[in-house]
Design a protein around this motif. Structure first.
Motif, mmCIF file in Angstrom:
data_model
loop_
_atom_site.group_PDB
_atom_site.id
_atom_site.type_symbol
_atom_site.label_atom_id
_atom_site.label_comp_id
_atom_site.label_asym_id
_atom_site.label_seq_id
_atom_site.Cartn_x
_atom_site.Cartn_y
_atom_site.Cartn_z
ATOM 1 N N GLN A 115 0.821 -1.089 0.082
ATOM 2 C CA GLN A 115 0.191 -0.104 0.051
ATOM 3 C C GLN A 115 0.846 1.259 -0.140
ATOM 4 O OE1 GLN A 115 -0.420 -2.649 2.101
ATOM 5 N NE2 GLN A 115 -2.430 -3.549 1.714
ATOM 6 N N ASN A 116 2.093 1.033 0.891
ATOM 7 C CA ASN A 116 3.024 2.481 0.585
ATOM 8 C C ASN A 116 3.469 2.719 -0.820
ATOM 9 O OD1 ASN A 116 2.241 2.714 3.512
ATOM 10 N ND2 ASN A 116 4.240 1.934 4.084
ATOM 11 N N THR A 117 3.752 1.463 -1.445
ATOM 12 C CA THR A 117 4.412 1.455 -2.604
ATOM 13 C C THR A 117 3.352 1.981 -3.618
ATOM 14 O OG1 THR A 117 5.728 -0.436 -2.103
ATOM 15 C CG2 THR A 117 5.443 0.297 -4.583
ATOM 16 N N LYS A 142 -0.653 -7.276 -11.403
ATOM 17 C CA LYS A 142 -2.172 -6.949 -10.816
ATOM 18 C C LYS A 142 -2.130 -6.399 -9.659
ATOM 19 C CE LYS A 142 -5.813 -10.260 -9.797
ATOM 20 N NZ LYS A 142 -6.418 -11.581 -9.848
ATOM 21 N N ARG A 143 -1.307 -7.004 -8.768
ATOM 22 C CA ARG A 143 -1.390 -6.212 -7.440
ATOM 23 C C ARG A 143 -0.881 -4.762 -7.413
ATOM 24 N NH1 ARG A 143 -0.115 -10.816 -3.218
ATOM 25 N NH2 ARG A 143 0.117 -12.791 -4.977
ATOM 26 N N MET A 144 -0.097 -4.355 -8.346
ATOM 27 C CA MET A 144 0.331 -2.972 -8.178
ATOM 28 C C MET A 144 -0.553 -2.110 -8.736
ATOM 29 S SD MET A 144 3.011 -2.317 -6.399
ATOM 30 C CE MET A 144 2.283 -3.643 -5.137
ATOM 31 N N ARG A 145 -1.317 -2.797 -9.855
ATOM 32 C CA ARG A 145 -2.382 -1.773 -10.243
ATOM 33 C C ARG A 145 -3.499 -1.671 -9.309
ATOM 34 N NH1 ARG A 145 -2.124 -1.048 -15.678
ATOM 35 N NH2 ARG A 145 -0.509 -2.234 -16.775
ATOM 36 N N ARG A 146 -3.747 -2.567 -8.596
ATOM 37 C CA ARG A 146 -4.784 -2.319 -7.444
ATOM 38 C C ARG A 146 -4.584 -1.320 -6.709
ATOM 39 N NH1 ARG A 146 -5.283 -7.386 -5.041
ATOM 40 N NH2 ARG A 146 -4.406 -6.492 -3.097
ATOM 41 N N VAL A 147 -3.115 -1.336 -6.094
ATOM 42 C CA VAL A 147 -2.724 -0.313 -4.873
ATOM 43 C C VAL A 147 -2.550 0.827 -5.650
ATOM 44 C CG1 VAL A 147 -2.129 -2.242 -3.392
ATOM 45 C CG2 VAL A 147 -0.333 -1.091 -4.889
ATOM 46 N N ALA A 148 -2.193 1.090 -6.769
ATOM 47 C CA ALA A 148 -1.817 2.284 -7.363
ATOM 48 C C ALA A 148 -3.071 2.949 -8.246
ATOM 49 C CB ALA A 148 -0.474 2.400 -8.449
ATOM 50 N N MET A 149 -4.101 2.339 -7.908
ATOM 51 C CA MET A 149 -5.095 2.669 -8.818
ATOM 52 C C MET A 149 -5.176 3.112 -10.205
ATOM 53 S SD MET A 149 -7.078 4.554 -5.587
ATOM 54 C CE MET A 149 -6.081 5.557 -5.086
ATOM 55 N N ASP A 150 -5.511 4.236 -10.700
ATOM 56 C CA ASP A 150 -5.713 4.533 -12.044
ATOM 57 C C ASP A 150 -4.174 5.012 -12.356
ATOM 58 O OD1 ASP A 150 -8.133 3.735 -12.229
ATOM 59 O OD2 ASP A 150 -9.218 5.453 -11.911
ATOM 60 N N TYR A 151 -3.281 5.238 -11.737
ATOM 61 C CA TYR A 151 -1.885 6.084 -11.675
ATOM 62 C C TYR A 151 -0.987 5.030 -12.333
ATOM 63 C CZ TYR A 151 -4.266 9.760 -9.264
ATOM 64 O OH TYR A 151 -5.291 10.683 -8.924
ATOM 65 N N TYR A 152 -1.082 3.852 -12.185
ATOM 66 C CA TYR A 152 -0.109 2.925 -12.631
ATOM 67 C C TYR A 152 0.601 3.042 -13.709
ATOM 68 C CZ TYR A 152 2.473 -1.635 -12.855
ATOM 69 O OH TYR A 152 3.611 -2.321 -13.124
ATOM 70 N N ASP A 153 -0.282 3.147 -15.024
ATOM 71 C CA ASP A 153 0.177 3.369 -16.089
ATOM 72 C C ASP A 153 0.678 4.708 -16.393
ATOM 73 O OD1 ASP A 153 -0.485 1.187 -17.121
ATOM 74 O OD2 ASP A 153 -2.624 1.395 -17.379
ATOM 75 N N LEU A 154 0.653 5.793 -15.664
ATOM 76 C CA LEU A 154 1.196 7.197 -15.741
ATOM 77 C C LEU A 154 2.389 7.415 -15.123
ATOM 78 C CD1 LEU A 154 -2.179 9.004 -14.848
ATOM 79 C CD2 LEU A 154 -1.527 8.475 -17.173
ATOM 80 N N ALA A 155 2.899 6.287 -14.085
ATOM 81 C CA ALA A 155 3.973 6.487 -13.594
ATOM 82 C C ALA A 155 5.299 5.809 -14.330
ATOM 83 C CB ALA A 155 3.923 5.758 -12.201
ATOM 84 N N ALA A 156 6.459 6.326 -14.235
ATOM 85 C CA ALA A 156 7.398 5.965 -14.724
ATOM 86 C C ALA A 156 8.260 4.984 -13.627
ATOM 87 C CB ALA A 156 8.431 7.050 -15.441
ATOM 88 N N ILE A 157 8.173 3.833 -13.865
ATOM 89 C CA ILE A 157 8.672 2.909 -12.641
ATOM 90 C C ILE A 157 9.959 2.054 -13.277
ATOM 91 C CG2 ILE A 157 8.181 0.910 -11.142
ATOM 92 C CD1 ILE A 157 5.210 1.787 -11.110
ATOM 93 N N LYS A 158 11.085 2.329 -12.425
ATOM 94 C CA LYS A 158 12.172 1.285 -12.884
ATOM 95 C C LYS A 158 12.480 0.638 -11.863
ATOM 96 C CE LYS A 158 15.871 0.211 -15.105
ATOM 97 N NZ LYS A 158 16.063 -0.705 -15.814
ATOM 98 N N ARG A 159 12.748 -0.998 -11.898
ATOM 99 C CA ARG A 159 13.143 -1.691 -10.867
ATOM 100 C C ARG A 159 14.738 -1.994 -10.910
ATOM 101 N NH1 ARG A 159 8.419 -6.666 -11.115
ATOM 102 N NH2 ARG A 159 9.858 -7.327 -9.187
ATOM 103 N N HIS A 160 15.109 -2.085 -9.774
ATOM 104 C CA HIS A 160 16.557 -2.441 -9.752
ATOM 105 C C HIS A 160 16.772 -3.749 -8.958
ATOM 106 C CE1 HIS A 160 17.564 1.503 -11.801
ATOM 107 N NE2 HIS A 160 16.417 1.903 -10.712
ATOM 108 N N ILE A 161 17.842 -4.606 -9.130
ATOM 109 C CA ILE A 161 18.142 -5.811 -8.423
ATOM 110 C C ILE A 161 18.893 -5.463 -7.145
ATOM 111 C CG2 ILE A 161 17.968 -7.113 -10.673
ATOM 112 C CD1 ILE A 161 20.957 -7.559 -10.649
ATOM 113 N N SER A 162 19.542 -4.605 -7.095
ATOM 114 C CA SER A 162 20.224 -4.215 -5.913
ATOM 115 C C SER A 162 20.556 -2.599 -5.763
ATOM 116 C CB SER A 162 21.660 -4.919 -5.992
ATOM 117 O OG SER A 162 22.295 -4.285 -7.100
ATOM 118 N N TRP A 163 21.174 -2.282 -4.581
ATOM 119 C CA TRP A 163 21.434 -0.803 -4.356
ATOM 120 C C TRP A 163 22.554 -0.372 -5.359
ATOM 121 C CZ3 TRP A 163 19.872 3.497 -2.447
ATOM 122 C CH2 TRP A 163 20.750 4.327 -2.001
#
Length: 83
Positions: A12-14, A41-62
């Motif tokens: 939910q914080n994410t 599926k989970r992130m779309r639910r918690v981010a509501m309608d904003y998921y597709d509008l956000a620029a999200i980049k995932r990194h495997i480590s610091w």
């Protein structure tokens, strides 16, 4: 400016930060591992309608995150008023 989440544990914080990222027009960097399954599926639910509008980049480590942004961050305590 960018937003970085280091090993987030609460979906939910994410989701809140995904919405903030979309509204502010800044990139959101998620540094793995997450404490929850990070799937569309989970992130779309918690981010509501904003998921597709956000620029999200995932990194495997610091280190992967630091390599991506191509500049070192100050050490802990070296920021405002730190010693």
């Amino acid at each position: 400016m960018l937003i970085a989440l280091f090993e987030p544990d609460i979906p939910q914080n994410t989701g809140s930060l995904i919405r903030l990222s979309a509204c502010m027009g800044v990139a959101l960097h998620i540094i793995e591992p997450c404490g929850f399954p990070f799937d569309d599926k989970r992130m779309r639910r918690v981010a509501m309608d904003y998921y597709d509008l956000a620029a999200i980049k995932r990194h495997i480590s610091w280190q992967a995150f630091l390599d991506f942004i191509s500049y070192p961050l100050p050490p802990c305590g070296g920021g405002l008023g730190g010693g």
